[in-house]
Motif scaffolding. Structure first.
Motif, PDB file in Angstrom:
ATOM      1  N   ILE A   1       0.839  -1.197   0.000  1.00 40.90           N
ATOM      2  CA  ILE A   1       0.000   0.000   0.000  1.00 40.90           C
ATOM      3  C   ILE A   1       0.871   1.242   0.000  1.00 40.90           C
ATOM      4  N   GLU A   2       0.586   2.141  -0.942  1.00 44.49           N
ATOM      5  CA  GLU A   2       1.344   3.383  -1.050  1.00 44.49           C
ATOM      6  C   GLU A   2       0.455   4.459  -1.675  1.00 44.49           C
ATOM      7  N   ASP A   3       0.399   5.617  -1.034  1.00 45.48           N
ATOM      8  CA  ASP A   3      -0.355   6.768  -1.549  1.00 45.48           C
ATOM      9  C   ASP A   3      -1.810   6.436  -1.864  1.00 45.48           C
ATOM     10  N   GLY A   4      -2.435   5.649  -0.988  1.00 39.27           N
ATOM     11  CA  GLY A   4      -3.843   5.324  -1.174  1.00 39.27           C
ATOM     12  C   GLY A   4      -4.118   4.292  -2.247  1.00 39.27           C
ATOM     13  N   ILE A   5      -3.071   3.643  -2.751  1.00 38.97           N
ATOM     14  CA  ILE A   5      -3.222   2.618  -3.791  1.00 38.97           C
ATOM     15  C   ILE A   5      -2.677   1.301  -3.252  1.00 38.97           C
ATOM     16  N   ALA A   6      -3.468   0.241  -3.344  1.00 37.42           N
ATOM     17  CA  ALA A   6      -3.044  -1.085  -2.900  1.00 37.42           C
ATOM     18  C   ALA A   6      -2.698  -1.942  -4.111  1.00 37.42           C
TER      19      ALA A   6
END
Length: 266
Positions: free
Chosen positions: A9-14
């Motif tokens: 998960i990074e910057d609201g993206i999984a």
């Protein structure tokens, strides 16, 4: 053994990677449970705005586990028809039901062959991007079975009845470019650019007000199955909610002030 599903998960993206490369990421019970648990948790948490689903290794998803199918078909514990029905209803059929009800958009980043239930899994997602090496086949008939996971409902809605019938009745595969021409995927990119392209698309979605994205996703799904007047009624109700959100006010303020908006999902 590593977990069947790898989650980053990074910057609201999984980024969800089916992690059984040695067996081409089959949708066996362990993978089904991992997908169901993870997607349910991410959707309920609302911190993740978009999910990307892909496969480890050279395949996206081989569909069912052929070895286990062989054991079930001829082994000492061969299932009765009633047991097989329950196996599907309380097994893989949970996945299309969940993906139909999610509010979080899901992008399929198809990195290689998507066969049988693997193809249908891509159809359960909202958007599909294919690597040049991707292949797609509704291949159940090649094994003497039928799409037991909802593919007969999903595929015609995406590629049309005639093309879906050809795919399901022949079991033949489509190349990535043929899938693009059929409308099965929205774009084809070089293999090395697949995940960056999927992340870029996810970032464009995640940049919008989260609740508006969730309601739009929900509305699109409902519009598949309902009459226009029903969808209009749902649209007016959702729009009434959207107009009251802080993100709507922030969008208008940012437009007036010619600045980048900051959305908080409120």
């Amino acid at each position: 053994m590593d977990a069947p599903l790898k989650v980053e998960i990074e910057d609201g993206i999984a980024l969800l990677t089916m992690n059984r490369a040695e067996s081409r990421n089959p949708l066996d019970p362990e993978m089904q449970d991992a997908l169901l648990d993870t997607l349910s948790e991410l959707d309920a948490g609302q911190e993740v705005r978009v999910a990307i689903l892909t496969g480890a290794g050279t395949a996206f998803c081989a569909g069912g586990n052929v070895r286990r199918m062989g054991e079930a078909a001829s082994g000492p514990k061969e299932r009765t028809p009633a047991q097989a029905r329950g196996y599907y209803r309380w097994g893989i059929q949970r996945i299309p039901r969940l993906l139909e009800q999610l509010e979080m958009p899901v992008i399929a980043a198809v990195n290689g062959p998507a066969m049988g239930a693997g193809l249908d899994l891509t159809c359960m997602c909202d958007l599909r991007i294919a690597a040049e090496s991707a292949r797609f086949a509704e291949s159940f008939v090649k094994l003497g079975i039928i799409p037991g996971d909802g593919g007969a409902w999903l595929l015609p809605r995406i590629v049309g009845f005639a093309r879906a019938s050809e795919m399901a009745l022949t079991g033949d595969s489509l190349t990535a470019q043929e899938a693009l021409a059929a409308g099965l995927v929205s774009r084809v990119v070089p293999d090395a650019e697949l995940i960056p392209a999927a992340r870029a698309l996810a970032a464009r979605i995640a940049a919008n007000p989260p609740q508006a994205v969730r309601m739009a996703r929900r509305l699109l799904r409902e519009a598949w199955n309902n009459r226009l007047d029903t969808v209009l009624e749902m649209s007016s109700a959702m729009q009434a909610v959207a107009h009251t959100t802080d993100d709507h006010k922030e969008a208008l303020a940012a437009m007036r002030e010619k600045r980048k908006p900051t959305y908080k999902g409120a």
